[in-house]
Write a protein that holds these residues in place. Structure first.
Motif, PDB file in Angstrom:
ATOM      1  N   TRP A 266       6.647   5.284   0.753  1.00  0.00           N
ATOM      2  CA  TRP A 266       5.456   4.546   0.290  1.00  0.00           C
ATOM      3  C   TRP A 266       4.177   5.314   0.583  1.00  0.00           C
ATOM      4  CZ3 TRP A 266       1.967   3.744   4.110  1.00  0.00           C
ATOM      5  CH2 TRP A 266       2.443   3.809   5.437  1.00  0.00           C
ATOM      6  N   GLY A 267       4.249   6.333   1.466  1.00  0.00           N
ATOM      7  CA  GLY A 267       3.018   6.976   1.931  1.00  0.00           C
ATOM      8  C   GLY A 267       2.961   8.447   1.592  1.00  0.00           C
ATOM      9  N   THR A 268       2.303   9.201   2.459  1.00  0.00           N
ATOM     10  CA  THR A 268       2.042  10.601   2.153  1.00  0.00           C
ATOM     11  C   THR A 268       2.714  11.571   3.124  1.00  0.00           C
ATOM     12  OG1 THR A 268      -0.023  10.349   3.362  1.00  0.00           O
ATOM     13  CG2 THR A 268      -0.137  10.177   0.971  1.00  0.00           C
ATOM     14  N   THR A 269       3.649  11.060   3.924  1.00  0.00           N
ATOM     15  CA  THR A 269       4.574  11.937   4.652  1.00  0.00           C
ATOM     16  C   THR A 269       5.970  11.343   4.452  1.00  0.00           C
ATOM     17  OG1 THR A 269       4.223  10.713   6.712  1.00  0.00           O
ATOM     18  CG2 THR A 269       2.944  12.740   6.423  1.00  0.00           C
ATOM     19  N   PRO A 270       7.018  12.193   4.514  1.00  0.00           N
ATOM     20  CA  PRO A 270       8.353  11.682   4.190  1.00  0.00           C
ATOM     21  C   PRO A 270       8.875  10.627   5.162  1.00  0.00           C
ATOM     22  CG  PRO A 270       8.282  14.074   4.041  1.00  0.00           C
ATOM     23  CD  PRO A 270       7.001  13.656   4.685  1.00  0.00           C
ATOM     24  N   ASP A 271       8.265  10.509   6.340  1.00  0.00           N
ATOM     25  CA  ASP A 271       8.738   9.453   7.249  1.00  0.00           C
ATOM     26  C   ASP A 271       8.081   8.106   6.959  1.00  0.00           C
ATOM     27  OD1 ASP A 271       6.245  10.230   8.132  1.00  0.00           O
ATOM     28  OD2 ASP A 271       6.788  10.286  10.257  1.00  0.00           O
ATOM     29  N   MET A 272       7.162   8.062   6.024  1.00  0.00           N
ATOM     30  CA  MET A 272       6.590   6.784   5.603  1.00  0.00           C
ATOM     31  C   MET A 272       7.512   6.232   4.529  1.00  0.00           C
ATOM     32  SD  MET A 272       2.543   7.645   5.414  1.00  0.00           S
ATOM     33  CE  MET A 272       1.568   7.979   6.876  1.00  0.00           C
ATOM     34  N   VAL A 273       8.605   5.636   4.998  1.00  0.00           N
ATOM     35  CA  VAL A 273       9.689   5.295   4.089  1.00  0.00           C
ATOM     36  C   VAL A 273      10.278   3.942   4.467  1.00  0.00           C
ATOM     37  CG1 VAL A 273      11.388   6.576   5.489  1.00  0.00           C
ATOM     38  CG2 VAL A 273      11.824   6.248   3.057  1.00  0.00           C
ATOM     39  N   VAL A 274      10.637   3.161   3.456  1.00  0.00           N
ATOM     40  CA  VAL A 274      11.287   1.864   3.704  1.00  0.00           C
ATOM     41  C   VAL A 274      12.427   1.682   2.704  1.00  0.00           C
ATOM     42  CG1 VAL A 274       9.294   0.634   4.648  1.00  0.00           C
ATOM     43  CG2 VAL A 274       9.632   0.715   2.166  1.00  0.00           C
ATOM     44  N   GLY A 275      13.191   0.619   2.879  1.00  0.00           N
ATOM     45  CA  GLY A 275      14.243   0.293   1.929  1.00  0.00           C
ATOM     46  C   GLY A 275      13.627  -0.310   0.681  1.00  0.00           C
ATOM     47  N   VAL A 276      14.329  -0.155  -0.455  1.00  0.00           N
ATOM     48  CA  VAL A 276      13.819  -0.700  -1.711  1.00  0.00           C
ATOM     49  C   VAL A 276      13.718  -2.223  -1.634  1.00  0.00           C
ATOM     50  CG1 VAL A 276      16.133  -0.803  -2.747  1.00  0.00           C
ATOM     51  CG2 VAL A 276      14.110  -0.670  -4.221  1.00  0.00           C
ATOM     52  N   ASP A 277      14.510  -2.823  -0.735  1.00  0.00           N
ATOM     53  CA  ASP A 277      14.471  -4.274  -0.569  1.00  0.00           C
ATOM     54  C   ASP A 277      13.346  -4.704   0.365  1.00  0.00           C
ATOM     55  OD1 ASP A 277      15.769  -2.877   1.400  1.00  0.00           O
ATOM     56  OD2 ASP A 277      17.486  -4.239   1.577  1.00  0.00           O
ATOM     57  N   GLY A 278      12.540  -3.739   0.815  1.00  0.00           N
ATOM     58  CA  GLY A 278      11.476  -4.054   1.765  1.00  0.00           C
ATOM     59  C   GLY A 278      10.104  -4.058   1.115  1.00  0.00           C
ATOM     60  N   ALA A 279       9.090  -3.937   1.960  1.00  0.00           N
ATOM     61  CA  ALA A 279       7.712  -3.978   1.490  1.00  0.00           C
ATOM     62  C   ALA A 279       6.920  -2.843   2.129  1.00  0.00           C
ATOM     63  CB  ALA A 279       7.082  -5.315   1.855  1.00  0.00           C
ATOM     64  N   VAL A 280       5.809  -2.496   1.500  1.00  0.00           N
ATOM     65  CA  VAL A 280       4.892  -1.511   2.061  1.00  0.00           C
ATOM     66  C   VAL A 280       4.357  -2.085   3.379  1.00  0.00           C
ATOM     67  CG1 VAL A 280       2.697  -0.317   1.676  1.00  0.00           C
ATOM     68  CG2 VAL A 280       4.243  -0.768  -0.253  1.00  0.00           C
ATOM     69  N   PRO A 281       4.404  -1.329   4.473  1.00  0.00           N
ATOM     70  CA  PRO A 281       3.923  -1.899   5.738  1.00  0.00           C
ATOM     71  C   PRO A 281       2.412  -2.117   5.726  1.00  0.00           C
ATOM     72  CG  PRO A 281       4.475   0.413   6.012  1.00  0.00           C
ATOM     73  CD  PRO A 281       4.876   0.044   4.622  1.00  0.00           C
ATOM     74  N   THR A 282       1.945  -3.024   6.556  1.00  0.00           N
ATOM     75  CA  THR A 282       0.506  -3.202   6.728  1.00  0.00           C
ATOM     76  C   THR A 282       0.063  -2.287   7.864  1.00  0.00           C
ATOM     77  OG1 THR A 282       0.813  -4.935   8.360  1.00  0.00           O
ATOM     78  CG2 THR A 282       0.668  -5.624   6.054  1.00  0.00           C
ATOM     79  N   VAL A 283      -1.227  -2.033   7.959  1.00  0.00           N
ATOM     80  CA  VAL A 283      -1.711  -1.146   9.035  1.00  0.00           C
ATOM     81  C   VAL A 283      -1.378  -1.721  10.410  1.00  0.00           C
ATOM     82  CG1 VAL A 283      -3.524   0.057   7.791  1.00  0.00           C
ATOM     83  CG2 VAL A 283      -4.012  -2.155   8.829  1.00  0.00           C
ATOM     84  N   ASP A 284      -1.158  -3.027  10.465  1.00  0.00           N
ATOM     85  CA  ASP A 284      -0.834  -3.624  11.763  1.00  0.00           C
ATOM     86  C   ASP A 284       0.540  -3.186  12.269  1.00  0.00           C
ATOM     87  OD1 ASP A 284      -3.230  -4.934  11.765  1.00  0.00           O
ATOM     88  OD2 ASP A 284      -2.421  -6.674  10.682  1.00  0.00           O
ATOM     89  N   ALA A 285       1.367  -2.656  11.365  1.00  0.00           N
ATOM     90  CA  ALA A 285       2.690  -2.190  11.780  1.00  0.00           C
ATOM     91  C   ALA A 285       2.598  -0.845  12.508  1.00  0.00           C
ATOM     92  CB  ALA A 285       3.600  -2.064  10.561  1.00  0.00           C
ATOM     93  N   ALA A 286       1.417  -0.202  12.479  1.00  0.00           N
ATOM     94  CA  ALA A 286       1.262   1.103  13.122  1.00  0.00           C
ATOM     95  C   ALA A 286       1.414   0.970  14.633  1.00  0.00           C
ATOM     96  CB  ALA A 286      -0.101   1.693  12.777  1.00  0.00           C
ATOM     97  N   GLU A 287       1.935   2.042  15.229  1.00  0.00           N
ATOM     98  CA  GLU A 287       2.214   1.990  16.663  1.00  0.00           C
ATOM     99  C   GLU A 287       0.956   2.205  17.508  1.00  0.00           C
ATOM    100  OE1 GLU A 287       5.304   4.861  17.150  1.00  0.00           O
ATOM    101  OE2 GLU A 287       6.691   3.603  16.002  1.00  0.00           O
ATOM    102  N   ASP A 288       0.010   2.987  16.992  1.00  0.00           N
ATOM    103  CA  ASP A 288      -1.200   3.231  17.780  1.00  0.00           C
ATOM    104  C   ASP A 288      -2.393   3.458  16.846  1.00  0.00           C
ATOM    105  OD1 ASP A 288      -0.882   5.837  16.786  1.00  0.00           O
ATOM    106  OD2 ASP A 288       0.322   6.411  18.534  1.00  0.00           O
ATOM    107  N   GLU A 289      -3.513   3.726  17.428  1.00  0.00           N
ATOM    108  CA  GLU A 289      -4.745   3.900  16.659  1.00  0.00           C
ATOM    109  C   GLU A 289      -4.627   5.053  15.659  1.00  0.00           C
ATOM    110  OE1 GLU A 289      -7.631   2.306  15.540  1.00  0.00           O
ATOM    111  OE2 GLU A 289      -6.476   1.029  16.878  1.00  0.00           O
ATOM    112  N   ALA A 290      -4.064   6.173  16.151  1.00  0.00           N
ATOM    113  CA  ALA A 290      -3.954   7.357  15.295  1.00  0.00           C
ATOM    114  C   ALA A 290      -3.104   7.043  14.067  1.00  0.00           C
ATOM    115  CB  ALA A 290      -3.347   8.517  16.074  1.00  0.00           C
ATOM    116  N   GLN A 291      -1.975   6.367  14.304  1.00  0.00           N
ATOM    117  CA  GLN A 291      -1.091   6.036  13.187  1.00  0.00           C
ATOM    118  C   GLN A 291      -1.750   5.015  12.255  1.00  0.00           C
ATOM    119  OE1 GLN A 291       2.744   3.964  13.707  1.00  0.00           O
ATOM    120  NE2 GLN A 291       3.709   5.824  12.920  1.00  0.00           N
ATOM    121  N   ARG A 292      -2.521   4.144  12.855  1.00  0.00           N
ATOM    122  CA  ARG A 292      -3.261   3.166  12.053  1.00  0.00           C
ATOM    123  C   ARG A 292      -4.144   3.883  11.031  1.00  0.00           C
ATOM    124  NH1 ARG A 292      -4.260  -2.357  13.209  1.00  0.00           N
ATOM    125  NH2 ARG A 292      -6.096  -2.930  12.003  1.00  0.00           N
TER     126      ARG A 292
END
Ligand code: SF4
Lengths: 475, 201
Positions: free
Chosen positions: A287-313
């Motif tokens: 869903w994003g701009t690095t290959p680890d920004m990835v989810v299942g087709v049965d899922g949803a694009v994560p919200t920024v709140d799913a980020a682990e820290d400020e940098a990832q946010r």
């Protein structure tokens, strides 16, 4: 002492400390001109032209341009012509535009049988890890290193650390090699394997075809790994046998006997080991701009709140903005404009077959432009023998010539700003497929289904409900 | 390659993680067949973002983690070097980028994030390869570097020249490999190419 597959290959190629011998050096037009130039300036020859092979791939048009001199883009033409000239001058075999063996380096090496177990292989391209699928040690190198290997047939290299990624469980229906590697990268992050030579193992790996194994090893670099490899087995031997450069007769038997020793010994240890459970994997979509920004087709694009820290946010925020997506949006609701089927990750015959199975008898959605770019001219020829070109063109796909094409957008095949593409390639970086283009990485089956539906669909339901052929698509 | 020892001057800051080589130089600018002239394309697309404020023309660049990830293109360090950078200080540098940089005398330095931030905040720094230190804002930060790489950088030595000194060992290795029996494939065994390639000259 028990050894890993990686140790065995490394040790058998050490010429001196931190200096390893290279059995095969693949060369292409973009990262080689400055290397040949360096040789020329220093008056050095290519040490082993017989262990070197060049192809034109990154920058070739896919519109059927027959020879280099007809390439319209002046700079591309210069690069391909420079490659041809350099190869002629230094005695290096080259498959250039117009050859029926031209194609992406990582497709051509295996299909010519040059890629064999136990070898060390390098190329000035980070996806050289692809060749590791045969139980070889394959690295991407930079242009200075290309020059070094041309001159010495050796590479200065500190021994990387070792890592094993164990895929646990059997692959569920509709889930492919691409989903396995995207799943692994999603789990460990884009720097999860930095500094490591990675061995992929487990029953799901053993069950894969060579094409699937190549897809996995190909994307090792997207997880940060230096090299990716899989122990050779009967599947490997069967693939290599009969290829143009493969040994024959007694030499073949001797080769297979030697290759059969290439596995990680019981009790050998790795610097790092992780498990990836494949039983819970669904088809992946980035869903994003690095290959680890990835989810299942049965899922949803994560919200920024799913980020682990400020940098990832911040990263999530920038990625969502760039991709024009809202956190929480269902993946299946994402509409696409373009589909790119091809690349060294998924541009082989089996990949095209899998995609063709999905689209058989269907039509590409009205607003979608879909293209198929075979990984090599040989793949194209084989596919046409099987009538796959008809399946694709009747469905409304554009059937192109071989090359890297829109994988990196150096040739005219590029996304327009804001265009959204379902792509079977390996990188979803900003601007990778054209300035402002938005890339979603998926398997060939998922890309094909998205072309038909106009948005992402869950191939598992799609296959069961709609595809006439009950055969699960090949992986 | 010119010897590298002291890099001193102003610091440009790019406080982000995962700045990949496509951001450093987009692929469409890699079509030159020379080594120089890539500086004008440095950060070509990235710098169009409204919040972009990285000064070009300073000798030192500070960055976050995993700088230079992605494609193995050496054009990325070439572009940085051509634009005037002599040293990249980052929390971590991607493997291929790191080694590519050392090949052209672009000094790669990895330091913990808080130290990189202090250097960026200081705005000026002195990197001393011999001493393996970065001095900035009154602090001295020691860094690690492989001794061989350091030796090469300090002396401006070409890797190829070094290896060619060991050419005897390479030849012996080739003899041993041939004697071992399992013949490696040769690209020259393949049927020759029937197509007409562009003539030399
Ligand atoms: S297909 Fe893409 S990733 Fe593969 S070699 Fe070509 S440009 Fe690189």
């Amino acid at each position: 002492m028990p050894k890993t597959l990686f140790d065995k290959i490394w040790e058998s190629h050490e010429v001196a400390d931190n200096l390893i011998y290279i059995d095969l050096h693949m060369v292409h037009e973009v990262t080689s001109p400055q290397a040949f130039d360096g040789l020329r300036l220093a008056g050095r020859p290519v040490r082993r032209p017989d262990k070197t092979l060049a192809t034109a791939d990154h920058n070739v048009p896919t519109d059927g341009t027959p020879v280099a001199s007809r390439i319209k883009d002046a700079l591309s033409r210069t690069q391909v012509e420079t490659l041809e000239r350099n190869c002629a001058e230094f005695g290096v075999p080259v498959f250039s535009l117009g050859s029926d063996r031209q194609g992406i380096v990582h497709v051509v090496g295996p299909e010519q049988g040059l890629t064999q177990p136990g070898m060390t292989i390098v190329c000035g391209d980070s996806h050289t890890a692809t060749h590791g699928a045969f139980g070889s040690l394959a690295f991407g190198i930079g242009t200075s290193e290309v020059e070094h290997v041309l001159a010495t047939q050796c590479l200065v290299q500190k021994k990387p650390k070792s890592m094993r990624i164990n895929f646990v469980g059997d692959l569920p229906f509709g889930v492919t090699a691409k989903d396995m590697i995207l799943g692994a990268i999603g789990q460990m992050g884009v720097d999860g394997a930095v500094g490591h030579a990675v061995e992929f193992a487990g029953p799901a790996i053993e069950a894969l075809s060579m094409e699937g194994r190549m897809t996995i090893c190909n994307m090792t670099i997207e997880g940060g790994g230096r090299a990716g490899m899989i122990a050779p087995d009967q599947t490997t031997f069967d693939y290599v046998q009969g290829k143009p450069a493969a040994p024959t007769g007694e030499a073949w038997d001797a080769a297979v006997a030697a290759w059969s020793e290439l596995y990680t010994d019981e009790g050998a240890t790795f610097d790092r080991e992780i498990d990836v459970d494949v039983t819970t994997l669904s088809p992946r979509v980035t869903w994003g701009t690095t290959p680890d920004m990835v989810v299942g087709v049965d899922g949803a694009v994560p919200t920024v709140d799913a980020a682990e820290d400020e940098a990832q946010r911040g990263q999530f925020q920038r990625a969502l903005e760039y991709m024009g997506l809202e956190g929480g949006e269902r993946i299946e609701d994402i509409k696409i404009d373009r589909v790119f089927l091809g690349s060294c990750t998924n541009g082989r015959l089996a990949d095209l077959q899998a995609a063709a199975d999905v689209i058989q008898g269907r039509k590409v959605a009205d607003d979608v432009y879909a293209m198929v770019v075979p990984g090599s001219v040989q793949v194209k020829i084989e596919a046409e023998k099987l009538g796959l070109d008809k399946v694709f063109t009747q469905a409304g796909f554009d059937w192109r010539g071989a090359g890297c094409s829109m994988c990196l957008g150096m040739n005219p095949d590029v996304l327009q700003p804001g265009e959204r593409c379902a792509s079977t390639s390996n990188r979803n970086f900003q601007g990778r497929q054209g300035k402002g283009g938005r890339t979603h990485l998926v398997s060939p089956q998922m890309a094909a289904a998205a072309a038909i539906a106009g948005h992402f669909v869950d191939i598992r339901e799609w296959s069961a409900a709609d595809v006439p052929s009950p055969e699960p698509a090949a992986v | 390659m010119d010897p590298v020892n002291i890099v001193e001057g102003r610091v440009s800051d790019l406080p982000r993680d995962d700045v990949d080589t496509d951001q450093i130089i987009p692929a469409r600018f890699m079509k030159r067949v020379e080594r120089t002239g890539f500086g004008e394309y440095l950060f070509h697309d990235a710098k169009q973002a409204p919040d972009w404020n990285v000064e070009i023309g300073n000798p030192i660049l500070t960055a976050g983690a995993n700088f230079g990830s992605g494609s193995s293109r050496e054009h990325a360090p070439w572009a940085l070097e051509d634009a005037g950078f002599r040293c990249i200080i980052a929390t971590s540098l991607a493997d291929i980028f790191y080694s590519n940089s050392t090949k052209i005398g672009l000094l790669p330095v990895e330091l913990p994030e808080d130290q990189v931030r202090k250097i960026a905040a200081a705005g000026e720094a002195k990197v001393d390869l011999e001493a393996q230190t970065v001095t900035a804002g009154g602090d001295v930060f020691p860094f690690e570097i492989n001794p061989d790489t350091k030796y090469r950088l300090l002396n401006g030595l070409d890797d190829i020249g070094l290896t060619l000194r060991q050419v005897e060992m390479v030849a012996q290795f080739e003899e041993r490999q041939d004697a071992a029996g399992v013949r490696k494939p040769s690209s020259l065994d393949l049927p020759p190419e029937p197509i007409a390639t562009t003539p030399v000259g």
